[in-house]
Design an enzyme around this catalytic site. Sequence first.
Site, PDB file in Angstrom:
ATOM      1  N   HIS A 134       2.711  45.310  -1.782  1.00  0.00           N
ATOM      2  CA  HIS A 134       2.851  45.047  -3.359  1.00  0.00           C
ATOM      3  C   HIS A 134       2.206  43.532  -3.498  1.00  0.00           C
ATOM      4  O   HIS A 134       2.180  42.797  -2.593  1.00  0.00           O
ATOM      5  CB  HIS A 134       4.284  45.124  -3.373  1.00  0.00           C
ATOM      6  CG  HIS A 134       4.868  44.787  -4.744  1.00  0.00           C
ATOM      7  ND1 HIS A 134       4.820  43.764  -5.496  1.00  0.00           N
ATOM      8  CD2 HIS A 134       5.271  45.704  -5.482  1.00  0.00           C
ATOM      9  CE1 HIS A 134       5.399  44.004  -6.698  1.00  0.00           C
ATOM     10  NE2 HIS A 134       5.737  45.214  -6.911  1.00  0.00           N
ATOM     11  N   ASP A 211       8.979  42.220   3.996  1.00  0.00           N
ATOM     12  CA  ASP A 211       9.346  42.461   2.576  1.00  0.00           C
ATOM     13  C   ASP A 211      10.182  43.559   2.589  1.00  0.00           C
ATOM     14  O   ASP A 211       9.902  44.867   2.806  1.00  0.00           O
ATOM     15  CB  ASP A 211       8.285  42.851   1.878  1.00  0.00           C
ATOM     16  CG  ASP A 211       8.327  43.012   0.200  1.00  0.00           C
ATOM     17  OD1 ASP A 211       9.547  43.328  -0.011  1.00  0.00           O
ATOM     18  OD2 ASP A 211       7.429  43.130  -0.286  1.00  0.00           O
ATOM     19  N   GLN A 214      12.050  47.692  -0.546  1.00  0.00           N
ATOM     20  CA  GLN A 214      11.934  49.066  -0.762  1.00  0.00           C
ATOM     21  C   GLN A 214      13.160  49.623   0.302  1.00  0.00           C
ATOM     22  O   GLN A 214      13.215  50.856   0.397  1.00  0.00           O
ATOM     23  CB  GLN A 214      10.944  49.640  -0.829  1.00  0.00           C
ATOM     24  CG  GLN A 214       9.818  49.556  -1.790  1.00  0.00           C
ATOM     25  CD  GLN A 214      10.626  49.828  -3.198  1.00  0.00           C
ATOM     26  OE1 GLN A 214      11.463  50.763  -3.213  1.00  0.00           O
ATOM     27  NE2 GLN A 214      10.160  49.436  -4.297  1.00  0.00           N
ATOM     28  N   LYS A 237      17.226  46.077  -6.824  1.00  0.00           N
ATOM     29  CA  LYS A 237      16.886  47.159  -6.069  1.00  0.00           C
ATOM     30  C   LYS A 237      17.888  48.029  -5.251  1.00  0.00           C
ATOM     31  O   LYS A 237      17.647  49.059  -4.659  1.00  0.00           O
ATOM     32  CB  LYS A 237      15.496  47.070  -5.436  1.00  0.00           C
ATOM     33  CG  LYS A 237      14.448  46.704  -6.130  1.00  0.00           C
ATOM     34  CD  LYS A 237      13.196  46.735  -5.512  1.00  0.00           C
ATOM     35  CE  LYS A 237      11.904  46.156  -6.358  1.00  0.00           C
ATOM     36  NZ  LYS A 237      11.159  46.641  -7.095  1.00  0.00           N
ATOM     37  N   CYS A 378       1.711  47.945  -8.711  1.00  0.00           N
ATOM     38  CA  CYS A 378       1.559  46.623  -8.304  1.00  0.00           C
ATOM     39  C   CYS A 378       0.988  46.783  -6.883  1.00  0.00           C
ATOM     40  O   CYS A 378       1.393  45.829  -5.954  1.00  0.00           O
ATOM     41  CB  CYS A 378       2.724  45.734  -8.520  1.00  0.00           C
ATOM     42  SG  CYS A 378       3.320  45.427 -10.095  1.00  0.00           S
TER      43      CYS A 378
END
Length: 421
Positions: A134, A211, A214, A237, A378
């Site tokens: 991303h 990261d 997600q 999220k 993105c």
Amino acid sequence: MPVTLRPTIEPEPVNPALLRRDFPIFEDANRDQPLRYLDNAATTHKPRAVIDALTRSYAECYGPIHRGLYPLAEQATSNYESARRTLQHFIGAASPDQLVFTRSTTEAINMVANGWLLPRLQAGDIVWVSRMEHHSNYLPWQRACQQQGAELRIIELAEDGQLDLDGANGLFSERSKLIAISQVSNVLGVENPVAALCATARQHGIPVLVDAAQSVSHIELDVADMGCDFLAFSAHKMFGPTGIGLLYAKAERLAEMAPFQVGGGMVDIVGIGTAPSQWTGIPSRFEAGSPDMPAAVGFAAAAEYLIGLGIGGVRKHIAALTRLAAERLLTIDGVALLPHAELPSSGIVSFTHRDLHPHDIAQIAGESGVAIRAGHHCAQPLLNHLGLAATARASFSVYNDEADIAALVAAIRRAERVFRR
Ligand code: PMP
């Protein structure tokens, strides 16, 4: 030493029909058709438990934290720090002092790029990201490399969308200063082998930032098992409030890190003129300004909600639904899924249609009450590499069910009729 036993019983998938009742957004009586929300990779809806925690924080226990000496402020401070401890347990960190509240995943990554990487990055050094990152896990490293004359190298993807670690020459070389990688891609839905990568990187003394934006909502995070140096994710999220996120880091990395922002609440002694100032302890030195206590409390309530659901059951439900969506989409002539070794199972299905633009699909779907995303998500380096300007993306959460997938397929059929294939 106490031994923690992990449950060996297979978790039951969560029940979306029951869970939808926890989310007021699905109750809206004024809506003329049911909300089919398949944009969970962008942001998730909020259960009443989180909304109530936020409301209670403002209505019953609001005050300045780490500053006031009166009971209301002390209680607000205690609630903020208790939220930190809840999140510490949620990710399996050894100490609450390893957790820094940020505005988002984006801010957490920028904090590491500016406060940790930049001061130690030199010309000729290498920072690694993957092709599927991303922009939030790409641009902060790109800028740091540009500033220092370092190289930003890319771990490319194999044809099946998995990381081509063998093809990344020099990944574990002495010049590599950091590897920044997503646990789950927000476009491909691919789950990367972050624990294995961290283990090899550790043998070569190379820090890894994961990261988890997600993965946090449906994969159990255990930073000790994962072995990462840094981990970043956002509350919004995982059913929590917008505007708050988290940076976890190993204690030694936080000790090496300079504050990204300076101001109130992060300093013990302020130098006069250009005399140096003395920062306060960790983690407060990384939380300049008035921290968002209600958001932190809402964040912790979201973690508790997920723990209450059982992350194993959440994962099972989302995996089954993602696979079903992929199967059903593939029954439509002209639909192609983005590269994937097997049917995707990490909550995300990105697809294209031979005869329809992704934005047209998303617009017609929207008119039918089905919320999906269309665009580059993105992730321009990935989309450019795949030769695509945009894809359509459906992403799943605990409150989705088979009827949502059927509605998506029906919406695509409708778009085919509208645009007269
Ligand atoms: N990384 C990934 C993989 C993401 O999907 C996102 C959000 N789409 C981000 C980082 C950025 O998250 P935020 O906007 O909450 O900072």
